[in-house]
Every structure is written in C-alpha cells, then in structure tokens.
Design a protein around this motif. Structure first.
Motif, short mmCIF file in Angstrom:
data_model
loop_
_atom_site.label_atom_id
_atom_site.label_comp_id
_atom_site.label_asym_id
_atom_site.label_seq_id
_atom_site.Cartn_x
_atom_site.Cartn_y
_atom_site.Cartn_z
N TYR A 33 9.19 32.57 10.97
CA TYR A 33 7.79 32.95 11.19
C TYR A 33 7.55 32.96 12.70
CZ TYR A 33 7.97 30.66 6.59
OH TYR A 33 8.34 30.25 5.34
N TYR A 35 4.40 32.91 15.57
CA TYR A 35 2.99 32.65 15.82
C TYR A 35 2.73 32.86 17.31
CZ TYR A 35 2.81 30.19 11.28
OH TYR A 35 2.86 29.86 9.94
N GLN A 37 -0.02 31.85 20.48
CA GLN A 37 -1.11 30.99 20.91
C GLN A 37 -1.62 31.48 22.25
OE1 GLN A 37 -0.18 26.76 21.45
NE2 GLN A 37 -2.24 26.24 20.72
N GLY A 42 -6.17 28.53 19.07
CA GLY A 42 -5.22 28.03 18.10
C GLY A 42 -4.10 29.03 17.86
N LEU A 43 -3.09 28.59 17.13
CA LEU A 43 -1.98 29.47 16.82
C LEU A 43 -2.38 30.48 15.75
CD1 LEU A 43 -0.66 26.50 17.52
CD2 LEU A 43 1.42 27.68 16.85
N PHE A 45 -0.83 33.44 13.13
CA PHE A 45 0.34 33.99 12.46
C PHE A 45 0.55 35.45 12.89
CE2 PHE A 45 3.29 34.91 9.09
CZ PHE A 45 2.96 36.18 8.65
N PHE A 91 5.48 31.03 19.45
CA PHE A 91 6.23 30.01 18.73
C PHE A 91 6.91 30.61 17.52
CE2 PHE A 91 4.97 26.32 21.06
CZ PHE A 91 3.70 26.60 21.54
N GLN A 103 7.16 23.90 7.75
CA GLN A 103 7.72 24.77 8.76
C GLN A 103 8.05 23.95 9.99
OE1 GLN A 103 5.20 28.22 9.41
NE2 GLN A 103 5.01 28.61 7.22
N PHE A 105 8.87 23.99 13.89
CA PHE A 105 8.58 24.86 15.02
C PHE A 105 9.54 24.63 16.17
CE2 PHE A 105 4.54 27.07 14.24
CZ PHE A 105 4.15 26.45 13.06
N GLY A 106 9.78 25.70 16.89
CA GLY A 106 10.53 25.61 18.13
C GLY A 106 9.61 25.24 19.29
N PRO A 107 10.17 25.10 20.47
CA PRO A 107 9.39 24.67 21.64
C PRO A 107 8.53 25.78 22.24
CG PRO A 107 11.65 25.03 22.27
CD PRO A 107 11.61 25.20 20.79
N ARG A 110 6.88 30.76 26.74
CA ARG A 110 5.64 31.05 27.45
C ARG A 110 5.81 32.32 28.27
NH1 ARG A 110 5.89 26.40 25.60
NH2 ARG A 110 4.06 25.18 25.09
N TYR B 36 -0.52 19.05 10.97
CA TYR B 36 0.46 19.24 12.04
C TYR B 36 -0.17 18.70 13.31
CZ TYR B 36 3.52 22.37 9.36
OH TYR B 36 4.40 22.88 8.44
N GLY B 43 5.81 22.79 20.67
CA GLY B 43 5.43 23.46 19.43
C GLY B 43 4.82 22.48 18.45
N PRO B 44 4.10 22.98 17.46
CA PRO B 44 3.53 22.09 16.45
C PRO B 44 4.61 21.31 15.71
CG PRO B 44 2.53 24.26 16.33
CD PRO B 44 3.71 24.37 17.25
N PHE B 99 -4.13 27.97 11.62
CA PHE B 99 -4.53 26.90 12.53
C PHE B 99 -5.94 27.15 13.04
CE2 PHE B 99 -0.55 24.60 13.32
CZ PHE B 99 0.40 25.48 12.83
N GLY B 100 -6.76 26.08 13.04
CA GLY B 100 -8.05 26.14 13.71
C GLY B 100 -7.88 25.61 15.12
#
Lengths: 114, 109
Positions: A33, A35, A37, A42-43, A45, A91, A103, A105-107, A110, B36, B43-44, B99-100
């Motif tokens: 997935y 995402y 930001q 917020g993130l 999708f 992300f 899920q 997540f990776g780092p 940017r 999360y 990352g989250p 995500f909010g």
C-alpha cells in the motif's frame, strides 16, 4: 526479519523532473500500500497492489502518478513531471493475507520539489 | 474521510498513565478499532486493535465502550519515547486505513 524498506529516504527534484520511489515489503508479505502525507495533514491512501496487479488505485491522482509491483523486485511509485504540490512524505506499507491484518509501514520517502 | 474524533493534543508526565480517547459514533457491527502511532519523522506504527472486548498487548491496552461508540487507548506508564501522534481508525472490511489528524501526545520529563 527486516521491516519494510523504502529508498531513497530523501529525494529532491526540480519541477518537471521524474521521481521514483521504491518499497520492499516485509519478507513474506505480498500486499503493498502507498500513502501520502502532505505537510500538516494526515496520511491519505493512494494505491493498493499485489504482485503484478493493481487492486485499488482510487487514491492516486489521475495524471502523472503510477505504481507497480512487479513479480521480482520492489514496488515503485513513479511521479512524472513533478510540481511543488507533490512535495510530501510518501509511505509504503505491507501486509500478509487477511483484510484485518496489520499494515507495517516503512520509514517513508520525503520528496521535496524545488 | 476519517470517521473518528480525537482531541488534537494531550499532555502527560513521564511514568504516569495516559488515556487517549476516541469517538466513533458511526461504527457498525463488523468494524474494528485500530490504533497506530507516528513518531516524529517516522512511518506509522501499529499499536493495537479490537472489536468488542478490551484488549491488551505489550504496548498498550484498548478499552472499548459497551455500545462501541467510543474507545480509549491506555498507555500504562508513559515514557519520553511514547511522544507521538496517535491515530484511532475505524476499519471495516477494507484494506484502506483512513487516518485523521490524530492526537499529538506530549510527554513531560
């Protein structure tokens, strides 16, 4: 067990250039997935992929953005002709089978567009 | 769009418990509550999830109201490393995480 890996961690591009972001999922995970930001938000999708298949790209901008997850190698998020508004943290997450699986997540990458 | 409501920010002292609230009044019978957190420049990270019963793991506890319209994430002893944005996510039979803005938790030494 290595986690989700993303590279590069930081990417600077000038307007009009292409950005390629890579994501290697956790070992044994076949679901990826992406995402995005934006600053102070917020993130959101973007896209969900399985090997060689795009399952849901409903969050992808209609133009300039594409994603793939080939049979071999990492998943790639490609942004053509970048604009300043593309500056964000991107992300990648991966999961195993099962719709409620967590899920990982990776780092993040940017991206800064000058 | 996010279906949950969280306070923008909360503050805690180190080694004290923290209760992070979340409202999810539109939750349906099959929706799970996921939490999360996102540390600065990372990352989250998955924290915990639950459906109806209270849940515990090594990171936190999740207390879900009987009517399931709200829940509380409990950090039993906050540390400086718990300073992060905490996201409460109402998740149906859907792979998407919505995500909010989350709750920014500040932990004071």
């Amino acid at each position: 067990n290595a986690g989700v890996m993303q590279n590069p961690r930081h990417l600077v591009r000038r307007r009009g250039q292409e950005a390629r972001l890579r994501c290697s999922p956790m070992k044994g995970h076949s679901h990826v997935y992406w995402y995005r930001q934006l600053p102070e938000e917020g993130l959101k999708f973007m896209v969900y992929l399985q090997k060689e298949n795009i399952i849901d790209e409903s969050g992808m901008p209609k133009e300039r953005f594409s994603a793939e997850f080939p049979k071999e190698g990492p998943s790639i998020l490609r942004i053509q002709q970048v604009v300043r508004g593309d500056s964000a943290a991107y992300f990648c997450a991966s999961s195993g089978l099962g719709v409620y699986n967590e899920q990982f997540f990776g780092p993040g990458t940017r991206l800064t567009v000058l | 769009d996010a279906k949950t409501t969280q306070p923008n920010s909360m503050e805690s002292n180190e080694e004290e418990p923290v209760h992070l609230p979340c409202n999810h009044s539109t939750i349906s019978g099959t929706d799970y509550i996921h939490w999360y957190r996102q540390l600065p420049s990372q990352g989250p990270e998955y924290v915990i999830h639950g459906l109806t019963s209270n849940v515990n793991n090594r990171m936190a506890s999740l207390a879900i109201a009987e009517d399931r319209k709200s829940s509380t994430l409990i950090l039993h002893r906050a540390t400086l490393r718990d300073a992060a944005v905490y996201y409460c996510i109402q998740r149906g039979s859907n792979y998407k995480l919505t995500f909010g803005k989350g709750t920014l938790l500040t932990v004071n030494p």
